[in-house]
Design a protein around this motif. Structure first.
Motif, PDB file in Angstrom:
ATOM      1  N   THR A 162      -0.820  38.843  40.973  1.00 35.45           N
ATOM      2  CA  THR A 162      -0.371  39.320  42.272  1.00 35.45           C
ATOM      3  C   THR A 162       0.226  38.193  43.104  1.00 35.45           C
ATOM      4  N   LEU A 163      -0.150  36.961  42.771  1.00 33.62           N
ATOM      5  CA  LEU A 163       0.397  35.809  43.488  1.00 33.62           C
ATOM      6  C   LEU A 163       1.816  35.468  43.036  1.00 33.62           C
ATOM      7  N   CYS A 164       2.065  35.551  41.740  1.00 34.76           N
ATOM      8  CA  CYS A 164       3.341  35.087  41.169  1.00 34.76           C
ATOM      9  C   CYS A 164       4.168  36.183  40.511  1.00 34.76           C
ATOM     10  N   GLY A 165       3.555  37.314  40.202  1.00 34.49           N
ATOM     11  CA  GLY A 165       4.246  38.370  39.477  1.00 34.49           C
ATOM     12  C   GLY A 165       3.762  38.464  38.040  1.00 34.49           C
ATOM     13  N   ASN A 166       4.034  39.601  37.419  1.00 33.49           N
ATOM     14  CA  ASN A 166       3.653  39.767  36.019  1.00 33.49           C
ATOM     15  C   ASN A 166       4.695  39.100  35.127  1.00 33.49           C
ATOM     16  N   SER A 167       4.322  38.836  33.898  1.00 31.27           N
ATOM     17  CA  SER A 167       5.229  38.172  32.962  1.00 31.27           C
ATOM     18  C   SER A 167       5.297  38.978  31.680  1.00 31.27           C
ATOM     19  N   ASP A 168       6.429  38.935  31.043  1.00 30.44           N
ATOM     20  CA  ASP A 168       6.628  39.604  29.761  1.00 30.44           C
ATOM     21  C   ASP A 168       6.632  38.523  28.679  1.00 30.44           C
ATOM     22  N   ASP A 169       5.588  38.531  27.844  1.00 27.95           N
ATOM     23  CA  ASP A 169       5.437  37.487  26.828  1.00 27.95           C
ATOM     24  C   ASP A 169       6.584  37.477  25.823  1.00 27.95           C
ATOM     25  N   PHE A 170       7.293  38.602  25.711  1.00 28.88           N
ATOM     26  CA  PHE A 170       8.319  38.710  24.685  1.00 28.88           C
ATOM     27  C   PHE A 170       9.732  38.500  25.241  1.00 28.88           C
ATOM     28  N   LEU A 171       9.842  38.282  26.546  1.00 29.02           N
ATOM     29  CA  LEU A 171      11.150  38.008  27.135  1.00 29.02           C
ATOM     30  C   LEU A 171      11.131  36.627  27.758  1.00 29.02           C
ATOM     31  N   LEU A 172      11.263  36.540  29.070  1.00 26.37           N
ATOM     32  CA  LEU A 172      11.324  35.228  29.710  1.00 26.37           C
ATOM     33  C   LEU A 172       9.977  34.510  29.692  1.00 26.37           C
ATOM     34  N   GLY A 173       8.890  35.278  29.807  1.00 23.12           N
ATOM     35  CA  GLY A 173       7.565  34.669  29.811  1.00 23.12           C
ATOM     36  C   GLY A 173       7.146  34.137  31.156  1.00 23.12           C
ATOM     37  N   GLN A 174       8.086  33.788  32.013  1.00 25.15           N
ATOM     38  CA  GLN A 174       7.792  33.218  33.322  1.00 25.15           C
ATOM     39  C   GLN A 174       7.745  34.338  34.363  1.00 25.15           C
ATOM     40  N   PRO A 175       6.660  34.427  35.152  1.00 18.33           N
ATOM     41  CA  PRO A 175       6.627  35.445  36.202  1.00 18.33           C
ATOM     42  C   PRO A 175       7.782  35.251  37.180  1.00 18.33           C
ATOM     43  N   GLU A 176       8.400  36.356  37.572  1.00 17.89           N
ATOM     44  CA  GLU A 176       9.627  36.284  38.360  1.00 17.89           C
ATOM     45  C   GLU A 176       9.440  36.624  39.830  1.00 17.89           C
ATOM     46  N   GLY A 177       8.205  36.642  40.278  1.00 15.26           N
ATOM     47  CA  GLY A 177       7.958  36.914  41.690  1.00 15.26           C
ATOM     48  C   GLY A 177       6.986  38.063  41.860  1.00 15.26           C
ATOM     49  N   PRO A 178       6.199  38.053  42.938  1.00 12.99           N
ATOM     50  CA  PRO A 178       5.169  39.073  43.135  1.00 12.99           C
ATOM     51  C   PRO A 178       5.761  40.450  43.376  1.00 12.99           C
ATOM     52  N   ALA A 179       5.022  41.459  42.948  1.00 15.84           N
ATOM     53  CA  ALA A 179       5.443  42.833  43.192  1.00 15.84           C
ATOM     54  C   ALA A 179       5.372  43.165  44.676  1.00 15.84           C
ATOM     55  N   THR A 220       3.827  26.998  35.241  1.00 14.02           N
ATOM     56  CA  THR A 220       4.168  28.188  36.028  1.00 14.02           C
ATOM     57  C   THR A 220       4.853  27.739  37.317  1.00 14.02           C
ATOM     58  N   HIS A 221       6.125  28.057  37.431  1.00 10.11           N
ATOM     59  CA  HIS A 221       6.939  27.548  38.533  1.00 10.11           C
ATOM     60  C   HIS A 221       6.359  27.910  39.895  1.00 10.11           C
ATOM     61  N   CYS A 222       5.899  29.144  40.022  1.00 13.33           N
ATOM     62  CA  CYS A 222       5.334  29.618  41.280  1.00 13.33           C
ATOM     63  C   CYS A 222       4.124  28.788  41.700  1.00 13.33           C
ATOM     64  N   LEU A 223       3.254  28.460  40.751  1.00 14.13           N
ATOM     65  CA  LEU A 223       2.053  27.695  41.069  1.00 14.13           C
ATOM     66  C   LEU A 223       2.390  26.244  41.400  1.00 14.13           C
ATOM     67  N   ILE A 224       3.374  25.686  40.712  1.00 10.82           N
ATOM     68  CA  ILE A 224       3.794  24.315  41.019  1.00 10.82           C
ATOM     69  C   ILE A 224       4.360  24.245  42.440  1.00 10.82           C
ATOM     70  N   LYS A 225       5.080  25.272  42.825  1.00 13.04           N
ATOM     71  CA  LYS A 225       5.701  25.295  44.146  1.00 13.04           C
ATOM     72  C   LYS A 225       4.688  25.538  45.267  1.00 13.04           C
ATOM     73  N   ASP A 226       3.819  26.537  45.094  1.00 12.15           N
ATOM     74  CA  ASP A 226       2.987  26.997  46.198  1.00 12.15           C
ATOM     75  C   ASP A 226       1.529  26.565  46.145  1.00 12.15           C
TER      76      ASP A 226
END
Length: 327
Positions: A162-179, A220-226
């Motif tokens: 919920t902090l960073c968004g869900n991730s798709d292990d089979f695509l980008l893998g990186q969460p793209e932002g919270p819902a 995790t980019h979101c965690l490094i940033k925030d």
């Protein structure tokens, strides 16, 4: 980085010949950290690795004791659970982690991306069904005092999805932002408030996504940033996580320990993001399939926090220590 990996591979080889370390006899708080342990969605609903890890956990807890088990997410592969009566609670959890030594040990739960593919509210509700399953909210805090001392430990449990968004292990893998951006901001504000107010000698934070990882998902980019700046600002002792399916220990230039325990159910060898982690941070990495995964055992005494990585069979792969923030 390559030299670092070689060095700790050699250290791991040295430890492979030794059984798990004896524990410090001082009064202590003790717990197990396990991540990514959630079986499979097909019969028998668990993996061989999960059963071996569960068996070893039972033996270690019988031998050394544990005040609790900390899960760092992906409790049920691949799509979580549907409701509080979902049979996966029994087939993947209760029937697997069934050693006598574990039956009365509380489990403090965090959710991973695969849990969020299902009904996380049902996992929270399961706290009213199982006396050892403790999951009061998506994110929450716990405080402990080491027995017979005035030394205390605070543990903040995050919901990194919920902090960073869900991730798709089979695509980008990186969460793209919270819902829900508002919900994410509220959690971040809660985290800073708790960190700012912490007076405990040890300050731990746990979540599913790693801040730093050399493996498939990487940092995790979101965690490094925030989040990482808050860890440094408020002198966090350690961050415990999973997500990548291996075992890692990293330590930053501020002395913060990053404990990655994601080998409860699968093992994946990957150094895909080794160049995305600052030089010198990686201290230990283990992803050998024949070792069948593992978990982390933590003992906190008034003088130090000992972190031991253990594989099925009882061998210690790596051990390190961190120290109180102040005394």
């Amino acid at each position: 980085m390559k030299n670092t990996i070689i060095l700790f591979t050699l250290l791991s080889s040295f430890f492979e010949g030794t059984s798990a370390y004896p524990m410090d006899p001082l009064p202590s708080l003790r717990f197990v950290t396990i991540g990514d342990w959630g079986g499979i969605p097909l019969p028998p609903y668990y993996t061989k690795q999960e059963t071996l890890v569960a068996d070893e956990m039972g033996k270690i807890v019988a031998k050394w004791g544990a005040d609790f088990v900390l899960t760092v997410g992906d409790n049920f592969y691949y799509d979580g659970v549907t409701d509080v009566t979902d049979f996966r609670f029994k087939s993947t959890y209760e029937s697997v982690f069934n050693a006598d030594s574990l039956k009365n040990v509380p489990w403090y739960i965090t959710a991973g991306n695969h849990d969020h593919n299902g009904n996380v509210s049902a996992q929270i509700a399961y706290s009213k069904v199982s006396p050892r399953w403790k999951y009061p909210n998506l994110y929450y805090d716990l405080s402990f005092t080491i027995p017979s001392t005035n030394v205390s430990v605070r543990l903040l449990l995050l919901d990194t999805v919920t902090l960073c968004g869900n991730s798709d292990d089979f695509l980008l893998g990186q969460p793209e932002g919270p819902a829900d951006e508002k919900v994410a901001v509220e959690q971040l504000e809660w985290l800073e408030e708790k960190l700012r107010g912490s007076k405990e000698q040890y300050l731990l934070v746990a979540g599913h996504y790693p801040v730093w990882s050399v493996a498939e998902h990487g940092p995790t980019h979101c965690l490094i940033k925030d989040v990482e700046p808050l860890f440094k600002k408020y002198n966090v002792t350690a961050y415990l996580c999973g997500h990548d399916h291996n075992l890692q220990y990293l330590q930053d230039d501020a002395g913060i320990g990053y404990v990655l325990s994601g080998a409860g159910n699968f093992v994946e060898h990957s150094l895909k993001h080794k160049d995305k982690v600052p030089e010198g941070y990686l201290r230990f990495y283990e992803a050998e399939l024949e070792n069948m995964g593992g978990f982390v055992y933590v003992q906190i005494t008034p003088k130090e926090m000992t972190i031991t990585y253990i594989q099925p069979g009882g061998k210690s792969l790596f051990q390190t220590t961190l120290h109180p923030r102040f005394m």
